[in-house]
Motif scaffolding. Sequence first.
Motif, PDB file in Angstrom:
ATOM      1  N   SER A  31       0.843  -1.200   0.000  1.00  0.00           N
ATOM      2  CA  SER A  31       0.000   0.000   0.000  1.00  0.00           C
ATOM      3  C   SER A  31       0.874   1.245   0.000  1.00  0.00           C
ATOM      4  O   SER A  31       1.879   1.307   0.704  1.00  0.00           O
TER       5      SER A  31
ATOM      6  N   THR B 270       2.228   4.892   0.863  1.00  0.00           N
ATOM      7  CA  THR B 270       2.270   5.663   2.104  1.00  0.00           C
ATOM      8  C   THR B 270       2.364   7.146   1.771  1.00  0.00           C
ATOM      9  O   THR B 270       2.704   7.521   0.648  1.00  0.00           O
ATOM     10  N   LEU B 271       2.062   7.985   2.763  1.00  0.00           N
ATOM     11  CA  LEU B 271       2.393   9.397   2.628  1.00  0.00           C
ATOM     12  C   LEU B 271       3.911   9.449   2.580  1.00  0.00           C
ATOM     13  O   LEU B 271       4.584   8.862   3.428  1.00  0.00           O
TER      14      LEU B 271
ATOM     15  N   GLU C 224       7.551  10.169   3.115  1.00  0.00           N
ATOM     16  CA  GLU C 224       8.383  10.779   4.147  1.00  0.00           C
ATOM     17  C   GLU C 224       9.821  10.330   3.936  1.00  0.00           C
ATOM     18  O   GLU C 224      10.070   9.205   3.490  1.00  0.00           O
TER      19      GLU C 224
ATOM     20  N   LYS D 170       4.886   4.615  14.188  1.00  0.00           N
ATOM     21  CA  LYS D 170       3.706   5.485  14.298  1.00  0.00           C
ATOM     22  C   LYS D 170       3.713   6.592  13.247  1.00  0.00           C
ATOM     23  O   LYS D 170       2.665   7.125  12.908  1.00  0.00           O
ATOM     24  N   SER D 171       4.893   6.944  12.725  1.00  0.00           N
ATOM     25  CA  SER D 171       4.980   8.043  11.759  1.00  0.00           C
ATOM     26  C   SER D 171       4.590   7.617  10.344  1.00  0.00           C
ATOM     27  O   SER D 171       4.381   8.459   9.482  1.00  0.00           O
ATOM     28  N   ILE D 172       4.487   6.322  10.087  1.00  0.00           N
ATOM     29  CA  ILE D 172       4.174   5.829   8.743  1.00  0.00           C
ATOM     30  C   ILE D 172       2.659   5.800   8.572  1.00  0.00           C
ATOM     31  O   ILE D 172       1.951   5.170   9.355  1.00  0.00           O
ATOM     32  N   ARG D 173       2.174   6.491   7.545  1.00  0.00           N
ATOM     33  CA  ARG D 173       0.731   6.614   7.300  1.00  0.00           C
ATOM     34  C   ARG D 173       0.408   6.197   5.874  1.00  0.00           C
ATOM     35  O   ARG D 173       1.158   6.474   4.947  1.00  0.00           O
ATOM     36  N   TRP D 174      -0.740   5.529   5.705  1.00  0.00           N
ATOM     37  CA  TRP D 174      -1.209   5.192   4.365  1.00  0.00           C
ATOM     38  C   TRP D 174      -1.572   6.448   3.600  1.00  0.00           C
ATOM     39  O   TRP D 174      -2.082   7.415   4.167  1.00  0.00           O
ATOM     40  N   ASN D 175      -1.349   6.420   2.296  1.00  0.00           N
ATOM     41  CA  ASN D 175      -1.815   7.480   1.413  1.00  0.00           C
ATOM     42  C   ASN D 175      -3.166   7.023   0.873  1.00  0.00           C
ATOM     43  O   ASN D 175      -3.240   6.242  -0.072  1.00  0.00           O
ATOM     44  N   LEU D 176      -4.234   7.499   1.476  1.00  0.00           N
ATOM     45  CA  LEU D 176      -5.575   7.039   1.120  1.00  0.00           C
ATOM     46  C   LEU D 176      -6.083   7.637  -0.182  1.00  0.00           C
ATOM     47  O   LEU D 176      -7.136   7.236  -0.672  1.00  0.00           O
TER      48      LEU D 176
ATOM     49  N   ARG E 267      -5.609  -1.827  -0.662  1.00  0.00           N
ATOM     50  CA  ARG E 267      -5.380  -1.741   0.775  1.00  0.00           C
ATOM     51  C   ARG E 267      -6.113  -2.882   1.460  1.00  0.00           C
ATOM     52  O   ARG E 267      -7.177  -3.302   1.008  1.00  0.00           O
TER      53      ARG E 267
END
Length: 141
Positions: A9, A11-12, A14, A91-97, A103
């Motif tokens: 999936s 991610t945003l 970074e 915790k800093s890793i976020r999905w890019n929805l 997903r």
Amino acid sequence: MLLVETEGSYTLQEYYATLDIHVGQSYSVLVTADQSPASFYIVASSRFTNPVTTGIAFLQYTNSVTAPSRSGPLPDGPDPMDYNYSLNQAKSIRWNLTAGAARPNPQGSFHYGKINVSRTIQLQSTAPMIGGKQRFAVNNV
């Protein structure tokens, strides 16, 4: 390195100087080759183990005039026993929805209340001593 994907999936995006990758995890990163021609360390090391195991590789530009050197100190990384560093990074890793990647289904997306219960099985774990050694079992098996 720019983190772009985890577990299939997007991610945003970074940037990370180091990235903890634990057993069974997969990440996709982009490394931009924008430094002056030279040789650079790529270091992989274990975390939360004693002793710490380290693997070393070199990234060398084709027009570099210096050969990779195995002498000298390795670049500093995070403390191998720093649980907070690892936890905060996770915790800093976020999905890019907004990206179009597949997903996993979120928890609770299936309507469990509509399932007819036909049988109930109880599981019990035990840890008996057998022959002077501790063994573990589920339902005594």
